[in-house]
Design an enzyme around this catalytic site. Sequence first.
Site, PDB file in Angstrom:
ATOM      1  N   GLU A  72       1.015  -1.439   0.035  1.00  0.00           N
ATOM      2  CA  GLU A  72      -0.105  -0.076  -0.154  1.00  0.00           C
ATOM      3  C   GLU A  72       0.942   0.878  -0.093  1.00  0.00           C
ATOM      4  O   GLU A  72       0.918   2.435  -0.738  1.00  0.00           O
ATOM      5  CB  GLU A  72      -1.285   0.275   1.149  1.00  0.00           C
ATOM      6  N   TYR A  79      -6.661   6.262   4.737  1.00  0.00           N
ATOM      7  CA  TYR A  79      -6.189   4.620   3.470  1.00  0.00           C
ATOM      8  C   TYR A  79      -6.085   4.128   4.169  1.00  0.00           C
ATOM      9  O   TYR A  79      -6.401   3.035   3.684  1.00  0.00           O
ATOM     10  CB  TYR A  79      -5.653   5.939   2.178  1.00  0.00           C
ATOM     11  N   ASP A 106      -9.342   6.375  -2.338  1.00  0.00           N
ATOM     12  CA  ASP A 106      -8.126   6.508  -2.329  1.00  0.00           C
ATOM     13  C   ASP A 106      -8.400   7.403  -4.000  1.00  0.00           C
ATOM     14  O   ASP A 106      -9.757   7.443  -4.413  1.00  0.00           O
ATOM     15  CB  ASP A 106      -6.937   5.472  -2.735  1.00  0.00           C
TER      16      ASP A 106
END
Length: 353
Positions: free
Chosen positions: A43, A126, A144
């Site tokens: 991520e 996020y 996102d």
Amino acid sequence: MPAELSAAEIRALRRELVAWYAVAQRDLPWRRTRDPYAIWISEAMLQQTRVETVIEYWRRFLARFPDARTLATAREDDVLGLWSGLGYYRRARHLHAAAKALVERHGGEFPREPTLVRELPGVGAYTAGAVLSIAFDAPEPLVDGNVARVFARLFELDAPLGSKELDRELWALARRLVPGSGAGEWNQAVMELGATVCTPKNPRCDACPLARRCRARATSRQGELPRPKARRAAVDVELDVLFVARGRDVLCVRRAQGGRMAGLLELPTIERAQGGHARLHPTEHAGGIVFRVGEVLGSVRHTITHHRIRATAFVGRAPHRELPPPYEWHASDQLDRLALTGLARKVLRVLPS
Ligand code: SF4
């Protein structure tokens, strides 16, 4: 938030999108693990970087630092070296600091409590939502760029990207839509739709599992939404980059802590004064050393945020062999392994070997 979104519509939306995701998802290496550490690294890398680029970096990073403990005890130079070329180096520094925090506060394990996850350096809403929902299937929302685009079109949200109003609407929708079970699949399904079908330009509405529910499609506003945020004007920058050799060694400069690309290595670089370059004149570098500048070796173009850079590489000569920090000599055949700036890497590629 679309007021008329009923519980039945939400259930149907989830069902249709997750069914599509089950067959249409790309086979990505981090989707084959539930290890929160590995998912967290992916991520962090995927923010601002394309999937195709991330795959190899992610594999190398996991091979070298397979868990938070290994990363926590690594030297910063080694971490940045593995990150070199991915850009946005703050992400790597944050990962390093967060790995230390994981070891100190949580015995090296990723916590399951959202507030504890959010306290880790560099972990925002996020990333916390992504790791918790994908690794632990916790019902945590996320937003996102892909989610923002899908929701803005699906629900015809008019506020511009980056505005507080749109952020509020997007997070409210994400919270309302994330299911109590299967949150990881749902979150990934929305992001996958944005990445592969509901793309920024020319969305493939004919292949979209949500086409008949999409308000932007019904009003032919797909090309208009989400509304863009105001762009900063591009700034042209001319740089002179010096290639200073001493036998097999090349002179590098360590960038100062606290600034952009802090701690990375670059070649001595001088912003060109208007109206000419430094060639054949003694030129003072910000590190305090006056170099003599010789012939041109090549030039490259490079973009950092809104700066459009044209860099010209010259042969440079140092006044003496021993130079104080921030100058460092490094063997030319080891440069590839160092944490170099993207621009330095590009310049080194155009230099005669
Ligand atoms: S129908 Fe088109 S615009 Fe709407 S969500 Fe699907 S791909 Fe995006």
